[in-house]
Write an enzyme that holds these catalytic residues in place. Structure first.
Site, short mmCIF file in Angstrom:
data_model
loop_
_atom_site.label_atom_id
_atom_site.label_comp_id
_atom_site.label_asym_id
_atom_site.label_seq_id
_atom_site.Cartn_x
_atom_site.Cartn_y
_atom_site.Cartn_z
N GLY A 1 0.84 -1.20 0.00
CA GLY A 1 0.00 0.00 0.00
C GLY A 1 0.88 1.25 0.00
CB ILE B 1 -0.19 4.27 7.27
CG1 ILE B 1 -1.24 3.22 6.91
CG2 ILE B 1 0.19 5.11 6.06
CD1 ILE B 1 -2.62 3.82 6.67
CG ASP B 2 -1.32 -0.75 9.04
OD1 ASP B 2 -2.02 0.26 8.83
OD2 ASP B 2 -1.52 -1.84 8.49
CG MET C 1 -6.81 2.03 6.87
SD MET C 1 -5.70 2.27 5.47
CE MET C 1 -6.86 2.10 4.10
N GLY C 2 -5.74 -0.32 10.25
CA GLY C 2 -5.03 -1.09 11.28
C GLY C 2 -5.55 -2.51 11.24
NE ARG C 3 -4.49 -6.05 6.13
CZ ARG C 3 -5.44 -6.65 5.44
NH1 ARG C 3 -5.81 -7.86 5.74
NH2 ARG C 3 -6.01 -6.05 4.42
NE ARG D 1 -2.55 3.15 1.45
CZ ARG D 1 -3.07 2.00 0.99
NH1 ARG D 1 -3.44 1.06 1.83
NH2 ARG D 1 -3.21 1.81 -0.29
O1 F6P Z 1 -0.98 -1.96 5.11
C1 F6P Z 1 -1.48 -0.67 5.07
C2 F6P Z 1 -2.97 -0.67 4.87
O2 F6P Z 1 -3.35 0.67 4.71
C3 F6P Z 1 -3.77 -1.34 6.00
O3 F6P Z 1 -3.96 -0.52 7.11
C4 F6P Z 1 -5.06 -1.69 5.29
O4 F6P Z 1 -5.70 -2.77 5.90
C5 F6P Z 1 -4.59 -2.04 3.92
O5 F6P Z 1 -3.37 -1.38 3.71
C6 F6P Z 1 -5.56 -1.67 2.83
O6 F6P Z 1 -5.08 -2.17 1.63
P1 F6P Z 1 -5.60 -1.77 0.19
O7 F6P Z 1 -5.18 -0.37 -0.10
O8 F6P Z 1 -4.96 -2.76 -0.72
O9 F6P Z 1 -7.09 -1.89 0.24
#
Ligand code: F6P
Length: 346
Positions: A12, A127-128, A170-172, A279
């Site tokens: 990302g 960013i996480d 965000m924050g997986r 982001r």
């Molecule tokens: O890894 C960074 C991140 O922004 C996560 O916080 C989020 O879950 C993911 O990327 C989202 O990914 P994409 O932009 O592929 O939907």
């Protein structure tokens, strides 16, 4: 010696990527090296799509978000033969070194390449802020500044309408964005993936606030937060499938939470999902400086012949750690920090 340095940005995008690229290019030019931008992450090593980078072409990019060389979530080790093709193309393009700027997936692939005798240096990005081996990744400061501003704005409208406002950030797997922006913005309930929650405890906290004369609340929830129900711990998934690294797409916890809070408490509740706004756009000064330091140190590694390393921040120092570190467990919120987020909950 004039070396040919390939640089790529994977995963990302993240505010500060261009500052890393600029740092690499300027330092490389001082060593007399040439920098070649590999387009769209690992995908560019399969298609040999590149762009020459010099001081002139990186002019004016320091404050720009995104990445001028593009990014993708292409996984070099997903299919048989792709890593082999990438290695062949590295030789074909005459690249002496690859500087990979990315998160756990991109740097995990970089580590695997280093095991195949490719000279690689890693730069930690997400960013996480959950990469092992570094205290902070660039992009995080920008993300929490954006999320904090959003919470500030939500406060005034929540208060005017006596509403509960849920903000999904965000924050997986790690809740750093929710915890930092929630603390900075004064959120009343902060929910992170590391510590599952029940809807009852959230509603009780909101009710206690109400009973104490506060008729509005802000709930800051990380997209990967787990809700404990009769079925066990649940993560809310978007219906959009998986990415190339097999990560499920998250999203929707905010909506589910808002509906349940309104149903249980009867308080009018709305949701705001910040999504990719976190982001996008210009990086903060902090992220520009951190990213610049990482870029310059990555080239210092190249000059020293110190490969299979990741540049990292320890305290206030830039250090080098083994690239293998990224394959370790991600950096999550510990109990003390989690308890800090609970201090301000009714
Ligand atoms: O890894 C960074 C991140 O922004 C996560 O916080 C989020 O879950 C993911 O990327 C989202 O990914 P994409 O932009 O592929 O939907």
């Amino acid at each position: 010696m004039k070396r040919r340095i390939g640089i790529l940005t994977g995963g990302g995008d993240c505010p500060g990527l261009n500052a890393v690229i600029r740092g690499v290019v300027w330092r490389a030019s001082q060593f007399g090296d040439q920098v070649i931008g590999i387009k769209n992450g690992w995908a560019g090593l399969l298609t040999c799509e590149t762009i020459m980078l010099d001081r002139k072409s990186v002019g004016g990019i320091l404050y720009r978000g995104g990445t001028i060389i593009g990014t993708s979530r292409t996984n070099l080790f997903k299919e048989e033969g792709t890593a082999k093709l990438a290695i062949k193309n590295i030789a074909k393009m005459g690249l002496d070194v690859i500087i990979a700027v990315g998160g756990e997936d991109t740097l995990g692939a970089a580590y695997k390449l280093s095991r195949k005798k490719i000279q690689v240096v890693g730069v930690p990005k997400t960013i996480d802020n959950d990469l092992p081996g570094t205290d902070f990744t660039f992009g995080f400061d920008t993300a929490i500044s954006i999320a904090t501003e959003a919470i500030d704005r939500l406060h005034t409208t929540a208060e005017s309408h006596n509403r509960v406002l849920v903000v999904e950030v965000m924050g997986r797997h790690a809740g750093w964005i929710a915890a930092y922006s929630g603390l900075a913005g004064g959120a009343d309930v902060i929910l992170v993936p590391e510590y599952p929650f029940t809807i009852e405890e959230v509603c009780e906290a909101i009710r206690r606030r109400h009973d104490a004369g506060k008729f509005f609340s802000i709930v800051c929830v990380a997209e990967g937060a787990q809700m404990v129900t009769k079925k066990g711990k649940e993560v809310i998934l978007s219906s959009k499938g998986k990415d190339a690294f097999g990560h499920v797409r998250l999203g929707g916890i905010g909506q589910v939470l808002a509906e349940k809070i309104e149903a249980v408490t009867g308080y009018e509740t709305r949701v705001t999902v910040l999504g990719h706004i976190q982001r996008g756009g210009t990086p903060t000064a902090h992220d520009r400086v951190l990213a610049t330091r990482y870029g310059v140190e990555a080239m210092n590694c190249v000059e020293d012949g110190d490969f299979a390393k990741m540049v990292a921040l320890r305290g206030t120092d830039i250090v080098r750690v083994p690239l293998k570190t990224v394959t370790k467990k991600i950096r999550t919120i510990d109990k003390d920090f989690y308890n800090l987020t609970k201090v301000f909950q009714y």
